[in-house]
Design an enzyme around this catalytic site. Structure first.
Site, PDB file in Angstrom:
ATOM      1  N   ILE A 161       0.846  -1.198   0.000  1.00  0.00           N
ATOM      2  CA  ILE A 161       0.000   0.000   0.000  1.00  0.00           C
ATOM      3  C   ILE A 161       0.879   1.245   0.000  1.00  0.00           C
ATOM      4  CG2 ILE A 161      -1.821   1.257   1.194  1.00  0.00           C
ATOM      5  CD1 ILE A 161      -2.691  -1.386   2.443  1.00  0.00           C
ATOM      6  N   HIS A 162       0.777   2.016  -1.061  1.00  0.00           N
ATOM      7  CA  HIS A 162       1.508   3.278  -1.169  1.00  0.00           C
ATOM      8  C   HIS A 162       0.673   4.224  -2.021  1.00  0.00           C
ATOM      9  CE1 HIS A 162       3.007   2.355  -5.330  1.00  0.00           C
ATOM     10  NE2 HIS A 162       2.731   1.136  -4.896  1.00  0.00           N
TER      11      HIS A 162
END
Length: 307
Positions: A161-162
């Site tokens: 997750i970014h």
């Protein structure tokens, strides 16, 4: 942007480029110009202009400090140049995004920079509380939803997750739950809290062992929720498939550089031992594509890999 020029006081620009290339491999289109301790603004201006003259196409200049000499020199010389954009406030995360996602807008890069400045301790405490609350969440009898999973995207992304996942893909697909399927992350409280911090606050998050993710999704545990399924590597995808996890397509987003890897796309570096794994995934009838962000065209990853 076709070119990126990092400018800074001292060795920061060179250091950021070095760290960047540890993660995504050599980058011929990333350049640095530094204001050395024994130099001055005139010498820096000369070196920056010489560097810029040698480049062709659009250029993004990223300066270390708003109001500092490197930034001021860039503004003085390139404020009116439509082919040059200038950002101040250099961070490794912003540079990585600018490199791997050349379609990223200045607005998107600025949003990413703001999202990456957080009070980590406070955020971790909040994330741990949210994880405890989600453990208590139950849908009751969910058997009616078995076989009706609503997976809006499945993606391989080594960074999990970014910015691209949380800020672009998830929101554009109206995601309601992100499911990270990775054995290591599932048993690491620190990593789970970090992922919770990185996920949009409006979205539910499940960080599960691969086999558990396959079982839960197959059983209809999440009802009609719009699911974004996230894998760290192709090995986890193949394990998910072998565990009878439902999946029709996989989007390869980011796989970072490692010794011995070859570049398939700018953001995807594949090791020799990973190539047969992708072949095995495709042999299961899974469509494998490469698409960094939604506004880029989707390409046939297996054709690119084999070419």
């Amino acid at each position: 942007m076709e070119n990126i020029v990092l400018i800074s006081h001292g060795g920061m620009a060179e250091g950021v480029k070095s760290s960047l290339e540890m993660i995504v491999g050599q980058q011929a289109n990333v350049h640095t110009v530094s204001l050395r301790p024994d130099s001055d603004n005139l010498q820096f201006e000369k070196e920056l202009n010489e560097k810029m003259k040698a480049l062709n196409g659009s250029t993004l200049i990223i300066a270390d400090l708003l109001g500092g000499t490197p930034c001021n020199v860039a503004v003085k010389n390139y404020l009116e140049d439509d082919e040059v954009a200038i950002l101040a406030g250099m961070t490794l995360s912003v540079v990585i995004e600018a490199v791997v996602n050349q379609r990223a807008t200045i607005k998107e890069l600025l949003c990413l920079a703001k999202e990456n400045i957080v009070d980590v301790k406070a955020g971790m405490n909040q994330a741990e509380q949210e994880i405890l609350e989600e453990k208590q969440e139950e849908l009751g009898d969910y058997s009616a939803y078995a076989g009706q999973e609503n997976i809006v995207n499945s993606r391989i992304d080594e960074r999990l997750i970014h910015g691209q996942v949380a800020g672009i893909w998830s929101t554009s697909l109206n995601t309601q739950r992100i499911i990270v399927a990775n054995d290591e992350a599932a048993v690491d409280p620190l990593q789970k809290s970090s992922l919770r911090m990185a996920a949009p606050t409006s979205m539910r998050l499940s960080v599960l062992p691969v086999a558990t993710a396959a079982k839960n999704i197959r059983a209809g545990r999440y009802g009609k929720q719009r699911l974004f399924l996230l894998f760290k590597n192709p090995q986890d995808v193949l394990r998910y498939i072998k565990a009878d996890g439902p999946i029709k397509a996989i989007n390869v987003g980011n796989m970072s550089y490692k010794e011995g890897a070859r570049e398939v796309t700018k953001s995807i570096q594949v090791l020799p031992e990973e190539e047969p794994i992708f072949e095995a995934i495709a042999a299961k009838g899974i469509t494998v594509t490469a698409q960094l962000v939604p506004n880029e065209p989707s390409i046939d990853f297996m054709k690119k890999l084999r070419g």
